[in-house]
Design an enzyme around this catalytic site. Structure first.
Site, PDB file in Angstrom:
ATOM      1  N   ASP A   1       3.505   4.648  -7.487  1.00 15.04           N
ATOM      2  CA  ASP A   1       3.534   6.035  -7.024  1.00 15.04           C
ATOM      3  C   ASP A   1       3.144   6.046  -5.549  1.00 15.04           C
ATOM      4  O   ASP A   1       2.067   6.491  -5.172  1.00 15.04           O
ATOM      5  CB  ASP A   1       2.570   6.869  -7.877  1.00 15.04           C
ATOM      6  CG  ASP A   1       2.694   8.353  -7.592  1.00 15.04           C
ATOM      7  OD1 ASP A   1       3.640   8.735  -6.862  1.00 15.04           O
ATOM      8  OD2 ASP A   1       1.850   9.120  -8.080  1.00 15.04           O
TER       9      ASP A   1
ATOM     10  N   ASN B   1      -5.216  -2.153   2.735  1.00 15.39           N
ATOM     11  CA  ASN B   1      -4.234  -3.132   2.263  1.00 15.39           C
ATOM     12  C   ASN B   1      -3.772  -4.019   3.415  1.00 15.39           C
ATOM     13  O   ASN B   1      -3.005  -3.584   4.268  1.00 15.39           O
ATOM     14  CB  ASN B   1      -3.048  -2.393   1.635  1.00 15.39           C
ATOM     15  CG  ASN B   1      -1.982  -3.354   1.151  1.00 15.39           C
ATOM     16  OD1 ASN B   1      -2.232  -4.550   1.019  1.00 15.39           O
ATOM     17  ND2 ASN B   1      -0.801  -2.826   0.898  1.00 15.39           N
TER      18      ASN B   1
ATOM     19  N   ASN C   1       9.887  -8.062  -4.913  1.00 12.32           N
ATOM     20  CA  ASN C   1       9.705  -6.811  -4.182  1.00 12.32           C
ATOM     21  C   ASN C   1       9.764  -7.089  -2.695  1.00 12.32           C
ATOM     22  O   ASN C   1       8.970  -7.860  -2.182  1.00 12.32           O
ATOM     23  CB  ASN C   1       8.341  -6.236  -4.619  1.00 12.32           C
ATOM     24  CG  ASN C   1       7.693  -5.383  -3.555  1.00 12.32           C
ATOM     25  OD1 ASN C   1       8.376  -4.683  -2.797  1.00 12.32           O
ATOM     26  ND2 ASN C   1       6.367  -5.441  -3.478  1.00 12.32           N
TER      27      ASN C   1
ATOM     28  N   LYS D   1      -7.814  -5.035  -0.201  1.00 17.07           N
ATOM     29  CA  LYS D   1      -6.843  -5.695  -1.085  1.00 17.07           C
ATOM     30  C   LYS D   1      -6.282  -6.931  -0.398  1.00 17.07           C
ATOM     31  O   LYS D   1      -5.745  -6.849   0.706  1.00 17.07           O
ATOM     32  CB  LYS D   1      -5.709  -4.734  -1.439  1.00 17.07           C
ATOM     33  CG  LYS D   1      -4.712  -5.337  -2.412  1.00 17.07           C
ATOM     34  CD  LYS D   1      -3.843  -4.273  -3.033  1.00 17.07           C
ATOM     35  CE  LYS D   1      -2.811  -4.859  -3.949  1.00 17.07           C
ATOM     36  NZ  LYS D   1      -1.998  -3.849  -4.605  1.00 17.07           N
TER      37      LYS D   1
ATOM     38  N   PHE E   1       6.737  -1.147   2.510  1.00 16.12           N
ATOM     39  CA  PHE E   1       6.006   0.098   2.760  1.00 16.12           C
ATOM     40  C   PHE E   1       6.933   1.283   3.037  1.00 16.12           C
ATOM     41  O   PHE E   1       6.739   2.033   3.996  1.00 16.12           O
ATOM     42  CB  PHE E   1       5.059  -0.059   3.962  1.00 16.12           C
ATOM     43  CG  PHE E   1       3.813  -0.863   3.707  1.00 16.12           C
ATOM     44  CD1 PHE E   1       3.477  -1.306   2.440  1.00 16.12           C
ATOM     45  CD2 PHE E   1       2.957  -1.169   4.759  1.00 16.12           C
ATOM     46  CE1 PHE E   1       2.328  -2.053   2.224  1.00 16.12           C
ATOM     47  CE2 PHE E   1       1.799  -1.918   4.556  1.00 16.12           C
ATOM     48  CZ  PHE E   1       1.491  -2.361   3.292  1.00 16.12           C
TER      49      PHE E   1
ATOM     50  N   ASN F   1       5.530  -7.926   2.865  1.00 12.18           N
ATOM     51  CA  ASN F   1       6.785  -7.380   3.370  1.00 12.18           C
ATOM     52  C   ASN F   1       6.693  -6.684   4.717  1.00 12.18           C
ATOM     53  O   ASN F   1       7.675  -6.145   5.203  1.00 12.18           O
ATOM     54  CB  ASN F   1       7.381  -6.420   2.340  1.00 12.18           C
ATOM     55  CG  ASN F   1       7.700  -7.150   1.059  1.00 12.18           C
ATOM     56  OD1 ASN F   1       8.305  -8.212   1.096  1.00 12.18           O
ATOM     57  ND2 ASN F   1       7.258  -6.610  -0.058  1.00 12.18           N
ATOM     58  N   THR F   2       5.497  -6.630   5.282  1.00 14.00           N
ATOM     59  CA  THR F   2       5.377  -6.119   6.649  1.00 14.00           C
ATOM     60  C   THR F   2       5.009  -7.330   7.507  1.00 14.00           C
ATOM     61  O   THR F   2       3.910  -7.869   7.370  1.00 14.00           O
ATOM     62  CB  THR F   2       4.290  -5.022   6.736  1.00 14.00           C
ATOM     63  OG1 THR F   2       4.676  -3.953   5.887  1.00 14.00           O
ATOM     64  CG2 THR F   2       4.127  -4.508   8.159  1.00 14.00           C
TER      65      THR F   2
ATOM     66  N   SER G   1       0.237  -7.053   2.038  1.00 18.82           N
ATOM     67  CA  SER G   1       1.648  -6.958   1.655  1.00 18.82           C
ATOM     68  C   SER G   1       2.443  -8.065   2.344  1.00 18.82           C
ATOM     69  O   SER G   1       2.324  -8.269   3.544  1.00 18.82           O
ATOM     70  CB  SER G   1       2.230  -5.613   2.064  1.00 18.82           C
ATOM     71  OG  SER G   1       3.633  -5.681   1.979  1.00 18.82           O
TER      72      SER G   1
ATOM     73  N   ASN H   1      -2.503  -8.867  -4.210  1.00 16.93           N
ATOM     74  CA  ASN H   1      -1.162  -8.317  -4.001  1.00 16.93           C
ATOM     75  C   ASN H   1      -0.114  -9.280  -4.573  1.00 16.93           C
ATOM     76  O   ASN H   1      -0.467 -10.257  -5.225  1.00 16.93           O
ATOM     77  CB  ASN H   1      -0.921  -8.100  -2.512  1.00 16.93           C
ATOM     78  CG  ASN H   1      -0.029  -6.890  -2.264  1.00 16.93           C
ATOM     79  OD1 ASN H   1       1.033  -6.786  -2.853  1.00 16.93           O
ATOM     80  ND2 ASN H   1      -0.467  -5.985  -1.416  1.00 16.93           N
TER      81      ASN H   1
HETATM   82  C1  LIG Z   1       7.745  -2.955  -6.556  1.00 15.75           C
HETATM   83  C2  LIG Z   1       6.340  -3.175  -6.097  1.00 15.75           C
HETATM   84  C3  LIG Z   1       5.840  -2.434  -5.061  1.00 15.75           C
HETATM   85  C4  LIG Z   1       4.550  -2.641  -4.620  1.00 15.75           C
HETATM   86  N1  LIG Z   1       4.060  -1.887  -3.600  1.00 15.75           N
HETATM   87  C5  LIG Z   1       2.781  -2.072  -3.184  1.00 15.75           C
HETATM   88  C6  LIG Z   1       2.245  -1.293  -2.135  1.00 15.75           C
HETATM   89  O1  LIG Z   1       2.891  -0.402  -1.583  1.00 15.75           O
HETATM   90  N2  LIG Z   1       0.966  -1.535  -1.761  1.00 15.75           N
HETATM   91  C7  LIG Z   1       0.195  -2.482  -2.342  1.00 15.75           C
HETATM   92  O2  LIG Z   1      -0.974  -2.633  -1.975  1.00 15.75           O
HETATM   93  N3  LIG Z   1       0.673  -3.232  -3.353  1.00 15.75           N
HETATM   94  C8  LIG Z   1       1.952  -3.055  -3.786  1.00 15.75           C
HETATM   95  N4  LIG Z   1       2.445  -3.824  -4.795  1.00 15.75           N
HETATM   96  C9  LIG Z   1       1.581  -4.846  -5.423  1.00 15.75           C
HETATM   97  C10 LIG Z   1       0.914  -4.317  -6.674  1.00 15.75           C
HETATM   98  O3  LIG Z   1       0.065  -3.229  -6.399  1.00 15.75           O
HETATM   99  C11 LIG Z   1       0.093  -5.431  -7.351  1.00 15.75           C
HETATM  100  O4  LIG Z   1      -0.983  -5.767  -6.514  1.00 15.75           O
HETATM  101  C12 LIG Z   1       0.917  -6.668  -7.605  1.00 15.75           C
HETATM  102  O5  LIG Z   1       2.133  -6.328  -8.240  1.00 15.75           O
HETATM  103  C13 LIG Z   1       0.158  -7.699  -8.456  1.00 15.75           C
HETATM  104  O6  LIG Z   1      -0.153  -7.184  -9.682  1.00 15.75           O
HETATM  105  P1  LIG Z   1       0.665  -7.639 -10.996  1.00 15.75           P
HETATM  106  O7  LIG Z   1       0.415  -9.087 -11.110  1.00 15.75           O
HETATM  107  O8  LIG Z   1       0.058  -6.800 -12.071  1.00 15.75           O
HETATM  108  O9  LIG Z   1       2.096  -7.296 -10.725  1.00 15.75           O
HETATM  109  C14 LIG Z   1       3.737  -3.623  -5.236  1.00 15.75           C
HETATM  110  C15 LIG Z   1       4.253  -4.369  -6.279  1.00 15.75           C
HETATM  111  C16 LIG Z   1       5.542  -4.171  -6.707  1.00 15.75           C
HETATM  112  C17 LIG Z   1       6.071  -5.004  -7.827  1.00 15.75           C
END
Ligand SMILES: Cc1cc2nc3c(=O)[nH]c(=O)nc-3n(C[C@H](O)[C@H](O)[C@H](O)COP(=O)(O)O)c2cc1C
Length: 618
Positions: A62, A168, A108, A207, A112, A173-174, A171, A236
């Site tokens: 979300d 955070n 993913n 994070k 952001f 991806n940035t 990530s 992450n």
């Molecule tokens: C599609 C997707 C989008 C994500 N977007 C964010 C994000 O915007 N910010 C963030 O801190 N982590 C993001 N994450 C990471 C998740 O919050 C989580 O830390 C990560 O998936 C590891 O947890 P898991 O092993 O339960 O998947 C994203 C993960 C996925 C799969």
């Protein structure tokens, strides 16, 4: 009742990101209601907050705080919205979210994408006193000149609506974001955050990424404690990719089977310009047309491209010398060195001096396929025009010709090349005969081969990939080992492709087979029967009707059936030939070279892991 089995097919009919958006849109219609009462044994206290359950919704689902209450109502102990950046931003280009259905995982690369902190703030303030714990995850804009200032403004802007804030810095991806985890940068960031935070404001969490080097976790924890961080979120998403299942979305469609359903085509050989930017610009124009994934998903495309790059092509696109040096000699040398020519029989009449093309290795080969000739031609023209606009020379074209609709080689065989089926591909999953199954590593770089070894592929040192865009060599999931310094894999999901244009002298072939059959007639005892067709099958690799030599050593399947030795029912036969029609080798069935007079081989090098190109900034 479990709804998931009913919803899954619907969700999987959409691409991953659309399914995600549709889910959020649907959730918005659910009127907010009270979260369920969770067992008291689940209560967890962290940083002064009482979480009704330790299981919460991580950031990224979300992102814009559209449905936090609905998610709490589903029973999550907390919901972390975000990542939100000070200004709205679009994120990376689509597609950027990929399902690995068999692994029950996703890749993913969103980057952001979010509507910005003010939009999330308005929504969260409208929620009123939250029905549960909603944390806000903050980040920096990709194009920000001062990333630390972005976090500071995030702390100031979002504290009022957050039960906790997450800084955070993890990530993948940035580009460069995770460098904020380095000791000096982290100190600077966390000092600025400590100064900006309101002592009466929410707790602040940090994070981190799972892919940390030796000693880094300890360092981060130390700096976090020194700067009053209340908790650390581990972790992450990882950049490591376990090579267990195929990452189909990055593998060119040709690997999944021939593109026989796109019957028309042409092969274009391009020389790239010396100017790296121009070369990359042209590649960027080609990229959207490249066919990835199982060909069955190409239904909406009228024409597609398979791309292969040669050694000099890679160089001109900017691959550092140290990366190029990790390619196999055969690739770097091409086909025309004396030793290779001897191995390949390219001597005398077939020597490279007599080839129609390919005396020097092409920079780029594009195989263009269309379901009608004009679609293939139009795509070829537009990519040629794009090349001309960048000052590139006209490509050398090798048109493919339709041989017959009956899927027969000019030699009269159903299919000229024996086709193994790669485990994990669509065909491998659907009732493939185990005798034909091979491991992906036999063909696709980055995966284990039939002996369980991952064959070496081309690599780059970690320093040549400062933004951590490439997967790691032989990476396995798990947080027990430091992997950041690992070499990067530039071949992952790529393959080597050899293109040779061969003379097919049908009459000479038939004459040779007859001659050899006569010569060898008495060599082998029954049940061997040395006929012309037997000799031809041994040369081609299959019986004339397409049946396998391994299973039918003495005569073809149809011949065996005729004599009552095996039962062939028509549907099985129909399937066999239909399968043959979509297998990679069958792409050669549409290419009639009977009119060429010389052997004209060339080699074009590998299709690389497309991460590499995707992530170059054009
Ligand atoms: C599609 C997707 C989008 C994500 N977007 C964010 C994000 O915007 N910010 C963030 O801190 N982590 C993001 N994450 C990471 C998740 O919050 C989580 O830390 C990560 O998936 C590891 O947890 P898991 O092993 O339960 O998947 C994203 C993960 C996925 C799969």
């Amino acid at each position: 009742m479990h709804l998931y089995p009913f919803i899954r097919p619907l969700a999987f009919a959409l691409d991953a990101e659309t399914a995600h958006r549709a889910t959020i849109a649907a959730l918005k219609w659910v009127p907010p209601h009270r979260p369920p009462n969770l067992p008291a044994s689940l209560r967890t206290r962290v940083a002064g907050l009482d979480f009704p359950s330790p299981i919460g919704l991580a950031a990224g689902f979300d992102k814009d705080a559209e449905v936090p209450e609905q998610m709490l109502a589903l029973g999550f102990g907390f919901v972390e919205v975000g990542t939100v950046t000070p200004r709205p931003q679009a994120g990376n280009d689509k597609p950027r979210l990929f399902r690995l259905a068999e692994d029950r995982a996703v890749i993913n690369r969103l980057g952001f994408n979010n509507q910005g902190q003010p939009a999330a703030f308005r929504r969260l303030i409208e929620c009123g006193p939250s029905r549960g714990i909603v944390g806000v995850n903050i980040g920096a804009n990709k194009d920000s000149a001062d990333r630390i200032a972005d976090y500071v403004s995030g702390v100031r802007a979002m504290s009022r609506v957050a039960r906790y804030l997450t800084i955070n810095v993890s990530s993948p991806n940035t580009p460069g974001l995770r460098q904020l985890q380095d000791e000096g940068a982290l100190r600077a960031l966390l000092s600025a955050v400590a100064e900006a935070r309101d002592p009466k404001g929410p707790p602040i969490f940090l994070k981190v990424a799972p892919d940390l080097g030796a000693g880094e976790p300890e360092q981060i924890v130390r700096v976090a404690i020194q700067h009053g961080i209340d908790a650390i979120i581990v972790a992450n998403t990882t950049v490591a990719r376990p090579a267990l299942k195929l990452v189909s979305s990055e593998i060119q469609s040709l690997m999944f089977g021939g593109l026989g359903f796109l019957k028309f085509g042409t092969c274009l050989l391009f020389e790239l310009p010396e100017d790296i930017q121009a070369a990359r610009k042209w590649l960027a124009a080609v990229m959207p047309h490249i066919a990835f994934n199982d060909g069955r998903r190409l239904v909406d495309k009228r024409a597609v491209v398979t791309l292969a790059l040669g050694a000099r092509g890679l160089q001109r696109l900017g691959l550092p010398e140290q990366g190029l040096a990790t390619f196999p000699f055969a690739f770097l040398d091409g086909m025309t060195t004396a030793a290779r020519a001897r191995i390949l029989g390219d001597v005398d009449r077939n020597a490279s001096e007599r080839w129609a093309w390919g005396r020097t290795q092409p920079d780029v080969a594009l195989l263009i396929y269309g379901d009608e000739q004009h679609f293939a031609d139009e795509l070829a023209q537009s990519l040629t025009d794009a090349a001309a606009d960048l000052g590139m020379a006209k490509p050398y074209g090798i048109p493919l010709k339709m041989v017959s609709d009956g899927k027969e080689e000019p030699f009269g065989f159903v299919d000229g090349i024996s086709q193994p089926v790669i485990r994990g591909t669509y065909k491998g999953l659907r009732k493939a005969d185990p005798i034909h199954l091979v491991e992906p590593g036999e063909f696709i770089l980055g995966y284990p081969d039939n002996r369980g070894n991952t064959p070496p592929g081309p690599t780059l040192p970690a320093l040549a990939d400062p933004d951590n865009q490439l997967p790691l060599v032989g990476a396995v999931g798990g947080f027990d080992k430091a992997v950041v310094e690992n070499e990067r894999d530039i071949g992952f999901n790529g393959t080597f492709l050899v293109i040779r244009q061969l003379e097919q002298d049908v009459q000479a072939f038939k004459k040779y087979c007859a001659q050899e059959a006569r010569r060898l007639a008495d060599r082998l005892p029954p049940p061997y029967d040395i006929t012309d067709e037997f000799i031809a099958a041994k040369l081609i690799g299959r019986w004339k009707d397409g049946s396998s030599l391994t299973r039918y050593q003495y005569e073809s399947r149809i011949e065996s059936a005729r004599r009552g030795l095996v039962q062939v029912n028509e549907t099985v036969r129909a399937r066999t030939s239909a399968q043959a029609a979509i297998e990679p080798g069958s792409s050669s069935t549409r290419c009639d070279k009977t009119t060429t007079t010389t052997f004209s081989p060339t080699q074009t090098p590998p299709q690389l892991g497309f991460d590499f190109f995707r992530n170059w900034r054009f």
